[in-house]
Scaffold this active site. Structure first.
Site, PDB file in Angstrom:
ATOM      1  N   ASP A 156      -9.186  31.926 -24.518  1.00 49.14           N
ATOM      2  CA  ASP A 156      -9.254  31.741 -23.059  1.00 49.14           C
ATOM      3  C   ASP A 156     -10.297  30.744 -22.587  1.00 49.14           C
ATOM      4  O   ASP A 156     -11.499  30.959 -23.211  1.00 49.14           O
ATOM      5  CB  ASP A 156      -9.281  33.103 -22.523  1.00 49.14           C
ATOM      6  CG  ASP A 156      -9.513  33.173 -21.181  1.00 49.14           C
ATOM      7  OD1 ASP A 156      -8.348  32.683 -20.602  1.00 49.14           O
ATOM      8  OD2 ASP A 156     -10.430  33.257 -20.446  1.00 49.14           O
ATOM      9  N   ASP A 188      -4.809  38.091 -18.097  1.00 51.01           N
ATOM     10  CA  ASP A 188      -4.304  36.902 -17.628  1.00 51.01           C
ATOM     11  C   ASP A 188      -2.726  37.271 -17.103  1.00 51.01           C
ATOM     12  O   ASP A 188      -2.157  36.654 -15.985  1.00 51.01           O
ATOM     13  CB  ASP A 188      -4.025  35.677 -18.622  1.00 51.01           C
ATOM     14  CG  ASP A 188      -5.780  35.231 -18.958  1.00 51.01           C
ATOM     15  OD1 ASP A 188      -6.565  35.814 -18.175  1.00 51.01           O
ATOM     16  OD2 ASP A 188      -5.927  34.660 -19.819  1.00 51.01           O
ATOM     17  N   THR A 247      -6.866  28.199 -17.164  1.00 46.73           N
ATOM     18  CA  THR A 247      -8.348  27.680 -16.995  1.00 46.73           C
ATOM     19  C   THR A 247      -8.589  26.782 -18.084  1.00 46.73           C
ATOM     20  O   THR A 247      -9.305  25.844 -17.712  1.00 46.73           O
ATOM     21  CB  THR A 247      -8.985  29.192 -17.566  1.00 46.73           C
ATOM     22  OG1 THR A 247      -8.598  29.638 -18.951  1.00 46.73           O
ATOM     23  CG2 THR A 247      -9.169  30.359 -16.616  1.00 46.73           C
ATOM     24  N   THR A 248      -7.853  26.644 -19.340  1.00 42.33           N
ATOM     25  CA  THR A 248      -7.869  25.567 -20.278  1.00 42.33           C
ATOM     26  C   THR A 248      -7.299  24.467 -19.499  1.00 42.33           C
ATOM     27  O   THR A 248      -8.026  23.207 -19.615  1.00 42.33           O
ATOM     28  CB  THR A 248      -7.476  25.773 -21.399  1.00 42.33           C
ATOM     29  OG1 THR A 248      -7.891  27.004 -22.022  1.00 42.33           O
ATOM     30  CG2 THR A 248      -7.574  24.561 -22.315  1.00 42.33           C
TER      31      THR A 248
END
Length: 568
Positions: free
Chosen positions: A90, A420, A123-124
């Protein structure tokens, strides 16, 4: 001549200085006072090298999480200063644990956290996009282009991309519950494709959708509790439609209490129900044994008076944040009442919100409105732990996810993955518009931006084209992480998206066949708000970095200037 020839016109090159005047001129320059603006030891850097340095620092952060993107992304093992091991892919978790100290690179950490808090996933993606935007802007900075031109062009490109997403996104009808549930399951599955639990994504997708469906219209995240139990298989995880928390510390007599109740009244307290030990250095002078006996009896009377009032209220379940001693435990057991002390504030607060009532700090004048109610209470064995379950809570809709797994690190990563997925399902319920994932939406936006750039003259054309090229980092990185030939795959995607047919806009990567496919038909769906938020946050982070042309770093408080006297 001994001085300046005054007859000559005052033009450059007509001044002739003697040795004496030359010496005086030099002395005047050397005697000018030196202006010190910043404290000695302050580190300053500015100009184009500073912008390039900040971009390079951000690139190092991107390189740290680049390989975690996509279904075939790798995991990172991070050991913190306290020797705690974390295994995760994550982006927000990795960046938070890296403990980055570079002031400009911390911007990427902030946007990853904001993406996680806003939509829960991507997020990445947002970090990769921000890094690629800076990478594409770097040659223009080195060639001397003003940063404000780049910032203005990137913001114009972002506004155009957001407008295009709104045009091509697909809205799913909320009238059909079955169709809406399938949409939520597909969004949850797509979110978990890149996680450790990818092979069990169908199992957890149903669980996540059921958990979110248990909530009310506001869908508060704190009404979904997550409990972790080491041991068993990951498929032994279960969803409890109600409140569940681990059995607290108990005294003798606890096993004599009933463990199942139907329609019980629940009394929540913040009161200590045990005999208190004498305070240190406390002194009570008495003359005879009868006075001592009256002191002891008074303490017992106070405790029993509290217990009698709780029993008279009709409550069958008594929970307290503070300890419940052995005397009170046995007293409740004799009257078929269940009690639990040392309940955490989070669990107690969630129980009150679900069952109703209030947390009382006194037992005087207990009213029916102060007590909660549930349809079923039971204590069950789950793995090696015993859990208290409250089901059928009328006041608020809540649920608890009980996660199982062989290793603690695996359960922790499962919790982050489900967080998530829960955030994605919540967003999909509130914003029922979706786009295809797998790099499809990025390639379509890249094509549209290239066409848009051709209608603009000047430097902005080059910059918007560079922005469009930067969007291709997502499908390219998905290919590289899966071990595919990114050049071949990207060329195929460009060719399909360049065609005017309506089906080509959803063409993206197909990991299973090592080729491209229509990801909308393949049900690789994502809420459109994820992409909109990622583009906005990445562009803002890039613009912030490009607008910084000077960094002033103050010295530490314990810094001592050279040649300074001790104590100065």
């Amino acid at each position: 001549s001994s001085g300046i020839n005054a007859e000559w016109p005052l033009r450059p090159g007509n001044y002739i200085l003697s040795k004496r005047h030359t010496l005086q001129f030099k002395m005047m320059n050397t005697m000018q006072p030196r202006i010190i603006l910043l404290k000695e030891g302050t580190d300053t850097s500015q100009g184009v090298p500073q912008i390039v340095s900040n971009i390079n620092a951000c690139q190092m952060v991107v390189e740290a999480i680049r390989t975690t993107l996509g279904p075939r992304g790798m995991d990172k093992l991070i050991v913190d200063s306290k020797e705690k091991v974390t295994i995760s892919n994550d982006g927000a978790t990795i960046l938070a644990l890296l403990d980055i100290v570079h002031p400009a690179a911390k911007t990427l950490v902030d946007i990853a956290k904001s993406q996680d808090a806003e939509v829960g996933d991507g997020t990445t993606t947002v970090t990769l996009l921000a890094g690629e935007f800076m990478k594409q802007a770097k040659p223009f900075i080195e060639d001397g282009m003003n940063s404000q031109i780049i910032i203005r062009s990137f913001r114009k490109a972002t506004a155009f991309a957001l407008k295009k997403i709104l045009e091509i996104q697909v809205t799913v009808k909320k009238d059909d519950p079955k169709e809406q549930r399938e949409l939520l399951k597909k969004c949850a599955s797509t979110s978990m494709c890149s996680k450790l639990i990818a092979y069990n994504k169908d199992f957890f997708a149903d669980m996540v959708v059921d958990a979110v469906m248990c909530l009310d219209s506001l869908m508060p995240l704190n009404m979904i509790g997550i409990k972790k139990i080491t041991g068993g298989s990951v498929t032994d995880s279960q969803l409890v439609k109600g409140v569940a928390f681990k059995k607290t510390f108990s005294y003798a007599g606890f096993e004599m209490q009933p463990k199942t109740y139907l329609m019980p009244k629940v009394l929540s307290l913040n009161i200590e129900l045990e005999l208190k030990a004498e305070r240190d250095n406390a002194e009570c002078r008495i003359d005879n044994v009868e006075d001592y006996q009256r002191i002891v009896e008074a303490e017992w009377t106070i405790l029993y008076d509290k217990l009698d009032k709780m029993v008279a209220s009709g409550a069958k379940i008594i929970l307290s944040k503070l300890p419940i001693g052995d005397v009170a435990t046995q007293y409740f057991a004799d009257r078929d009442i269940f009690c639990a002390g040392r309940v955490t504030f989070e669990d107690l607060n969630r129980t009150v919100k679900a069952c109703g009532g209030t947390i009382l700090t006194t037992v005087n004048d207990i009213r029916p409105v102060d007590m909660g109610l549930c349809e079923l209470f039971e204590e069950v064995q789950i793995g090696n732990e015993r859990f208290n379950l409250f089901k059928g809570c009328p006041k608020a809709k809540t649920c608890t996810l009980i996660l199982r797994g062989g290793a603690e690190q695996f359960i922790d990563e499962t919790e982050r993955s489900l967080h998530d997925a829960i955030m994605i399902v919540r967003r999909a319920l509130k914003n029922d518009s979706i786009v295809a994932g797998g790099g499809a939406i990025e390639m379509e936006l890249s094509k549209e931006l290239r066409n848009y750039a051709k209608t603009i003259h000047g430097k902005e054309q080059l910059l918007i084209t560079a922005y469009a090229k930067a969007l291709e980092i997502i499908p390219r990185q998905l290919c590289e992480n899966a071990g595919f030939d990114s050049v071949t795959i990207l060329n195929k995607l460009r060719q399909k998206h360049a065609q005017d047919c309506s089906g080509g806009k959803w063409m993206g990567m197909d990991i299973s066949s090592e080729d491209i496919a229509d990801n909308f038909i393949a049900c690789v769906w994502e809420p459109s708000i994820v992409k909109r938020n990622a583009l906005t946050a990445a562009c803002e982070a890039c613009c912030v970095i490009l607008s910084i042309d000077e960094t002033v770093k103050n010295p530490n408080s314990n810094y001592q200037a050279p040649n300074a006297m001790p104590g100065m």
